[in-house]
Write an enzyme that holds these catalytic residues in place. Sequence first.
Site, PDB file in Angstrom:
ATOM      1  N   SER A   1      38.618  48.974  32.142  1.00  0.00           N
ATOM      2  CA  SER A   1      38.400  50.164  31.914  1.00  0.00           C
ATOM      3  C   SER A   1      39.799  51.033  32.577  1.00  0.00           C
ATOM      4  O   SER A   1      41.033  50.734  32.089  1.00  0.00           O
ATOM      5  CB  SER A   1      37.004  50.703  33.486  1.00  0.00           C
TER       6      SER A   1
ATOM      7  N   HIS B   1      43.141  46.798  42.765  1.00  0.00           N
ATOM      8  CA  HIS B   1      43.219  46.030  44.838  1.00  0.00           C
ATOM      9  C   HIS B   1      44.015  48.049  45.526  1.00  0.00           C
ATOM     10  O   HIS B   1      44.799  49.358  44.254  1.00  0.00           O
ATOM     11  CB  HIS B   1      44.516  45.726  44.213  1.00  0.00           C
TER      12      HIS B   1
ATOM     13  N   ASP C   1      46.072  45.062  36.333  1.00  0.00           N
ATOM     14  CA  ASP C   1      46.828  44.522  35.337  1.00  0.00           C
ATOM     15  C   ASP C   1      46.321  45.691  34.178  1.00  0.00           C
ATOM     16  O   ASP C   1      45.426  45.946  34.206  1.00  0.00           O
ATOM     17  CB  ASP C   1      46.646  42.792  35.053  1.00  0.00           C
TER      18      ASP C   1
END
Length: 261
Positions: free
Chosen positions: A232, A128, A76
Amino acid sequence: MIRNIASRYFGKFASYAFAPKIQKIINSTYVKIFDIDLREFQSAQSYPTLNALFTRELRVKREFDTSPKTLISPCDSLIMEQGNVQNNSALQIKGMVYCVSELLGEVLGEGYFYTNYYLSPRDYHRYHAPCDMWVEEVRYFAGELLSVNRPSLLKNHNLFIRNERVVVVAKDNKGNKMFYVAVGALNVGQMVLNFEPRVQTNKKANINTSYTYSEPIFVAKGEEMGMFKMGSTILTFQRDYTPLTHIGEKVRFGDSVGEYH
């Protein structure tokens, strides 16, 4: 480095389990300040520490295009910058060029496209695999912990090179070499790489380290690779695909962001 020390202390604070009443106030305040949407997660009060809230798991598995020709967003995030690597250079943000070989530890061949995924403090902090990956090497680079938000990107030259980072070197399902980079930042107490526990980030005596695998480690598309213990940036460098995203676009883990040629 002062920022690294401050980040370690913040990490200790975020990992400490306060009395339930106090912890509920801390968690609720954090959610309110950053306007965090918890509809896919447990309630703020259920997390025993601030770090547990930062690194929250999805309650419901997200669906994504499983076709081998499609690349998905690894996290995200906001697409802060993207484009073709030219003359061994890429943009950390418009007008700010950095040397890709210094970031990755090797010179890229032709045809690479890069994407900068910025995770804000409000985002889901786990990252991911954007496609099936066969991991051949992990490179850890010690460094600073400068903030990676827009003002900092505009102010600090070579920010990604200066910051602590973990570079995952792999092959994609077309057999092309790809690079997946987790960049440390201010208040990131730790970057976790699930399949390589030897990587220990933001420690007092960190030195550059690499780990190679005689038998590549397979990570399936969509599989969780690790997490930031605060927001980050993830950087990807891949070849032979057409991007489906635009600079300034907000994406979620699982969104289709590219298609292989």
